[in-house]
Write an enzyme that holds these catalytic residues in place. Structure first.
Site, short mmCIF file in Angstrom:
data_model
loop_
_atom_site.label_atom_id
_atom_site.label_comp_id
_atom_site.label_asym_id
_atom_site.label_seq_id
_atom_site.Cartn_x
_atom_site.Cartn_y
_atom_site.Cartn_z
N CYS A 53 0.84 -1.20 0.00
CA CYS A 53 0.00 0.00 0.00
C CYS A 53 0.87 1.26 0.00
O CYS A 53 1.99 1.26 0.54
CB CYS A 53 -0.91 -0.02 1.23
SG CYS A 53 -2.09 1.37 1.28
N ARG A 95 2.93 4.84 6.40
CA ARG A 95 3.31 4.09 7.61
C ARG A 95 3.75 2.66 7.31
O ARG A 95 4.08 1.91 8.24
CB ARG A 95 2.12 4.07 8.58
CG ARG A 95 1.64 5.44 9.03
CD ARG A 95 0.29 5.35 9.71
NE ARG A 95 -0.76 4.93 8.79
CZ ARG A 95 -2.02 4.72 9.14
NH1 ARG A 95 -2.39 4.88 10.40
NH2 ARG A 95 -2.93 4.35 8.25
N HIS A 125 -2.29 -4.00 4.99
CA HIS A 125 -2.10 -3.61 6.39
C HIS A 125 -3.45 -3.35 7.02
O HIS A 125 -4.41 -2.92 6.37
CB HIS A 125 -1.19 -2.38 6.50
CG HIS A 125 -1.79 -1.11 5.95
ND1 HIS A 125 -2.46 -0.20 6.74
CD2 HIS A 125 -1.80 -0.62 4.69
CE1 HIS A 125 -2.85 0.81 5.98
NE2 HIS A 125 -2.48 0.59 4.73
#
Length: 221
Positions: A41, A45, A97
């Site tokens: 992605c 983060r 995630h």
């Protein structure tokens, strides 16, 4: 953080790498020989190299919103083709995630967001296919996380059905496709139990991983 601070961070990082290995950048400039292709992605983060503890040159990376693989996305497919045909990577790791904003947008009703709605259409279709499973989740957060896992399994299936991967397998190339998911709250990468190394494995292993996922949440009798 302005550009000057970014440049300063870069100089500090380069100096640290050079101190650890004076020949690192010179050697890196002459070759690229990664064993892994990471499809993940775009979320800031979820940085590939840092998560799996590999240095530059050790993992080839493609990232997009919600870590999607689509037969019409020539950006992603060009990366896959180069990684498989030229770099001869041995492993492709599709990594989602928990708490993915793209997956959430595809699951939760919201106002039109523009082009991203079209990009996330396949995730919305996936959510509808597994509606009862997602609606049985105890909370919206849990439903989103379930869909994040389902999405990874789906992208593994889509990639394994692509002609680039099929051609590599037909030619006897050693190549495995894996599905993982990353936890933002603990920094841990989790194996979703799907590893495919041949066209004969695709259907059975996709079904097995899906069954294992949905079985985890079946109510105890």
């Amino acid at each position: 953080m302005g550009l000057e601070e970014i440049f300063e961070n870069n100089r500090r990082w380069a100096a640290q790498i050079h101190a650890e290995d004076p020949d690192f950048f010179e050697a890196l400039s002459h070759q690229q020989n990664p064993k892994y292709l990471w499809i993940g992605c775009s979320d800031s983060r979820v940085p590939a190299n840092e998560i799996i503890g590999l240095k530059p040159g050790e993992v080839f990376v493609h990232r997009n919103v919600a870590n999607l693989v689509m037969h019409t996305d020539f950006n992603c497919l060009s990366v896959v083709e180069y990684a498989v045909d030229v770099l001869k990577v041995e492993h492709i790791i599709i990594t989602g995630h928990y708490g993915c904003g793209g997956v959430k947008a595809a699951l939760v009703e919201h106002e039109a967001m523009g082009l991203i709605d079209n990009w996330l259409h396949s995730v919305s279709v996936l959510a509808k296919r597994h509606r009862s499973f997602l609606e049985s989740a105890p909370s919206e957060t849990d439903a989103i996380d379930r869909l994040c896992e389902l999405n990874v399994l789906e992208q593994v299936r889509v990639l394994c059905e692509n002609s680039i991967i099929r051609r590599a397998w037909q030619h006897g190339q050693g190549l495995s496709v894996h599905g993982c998911i990353y936890g933002l709250r603990d920094g841990l990468l989790r194996d979703l139990g799907i590893d495919i190394s041949s066209p004969e494995d695709v259907e059975a292993r996709c079904e097995s991983a899906l069954h294992a996922l949905t079985s985890r949440f079946e109510p105890k009798r």
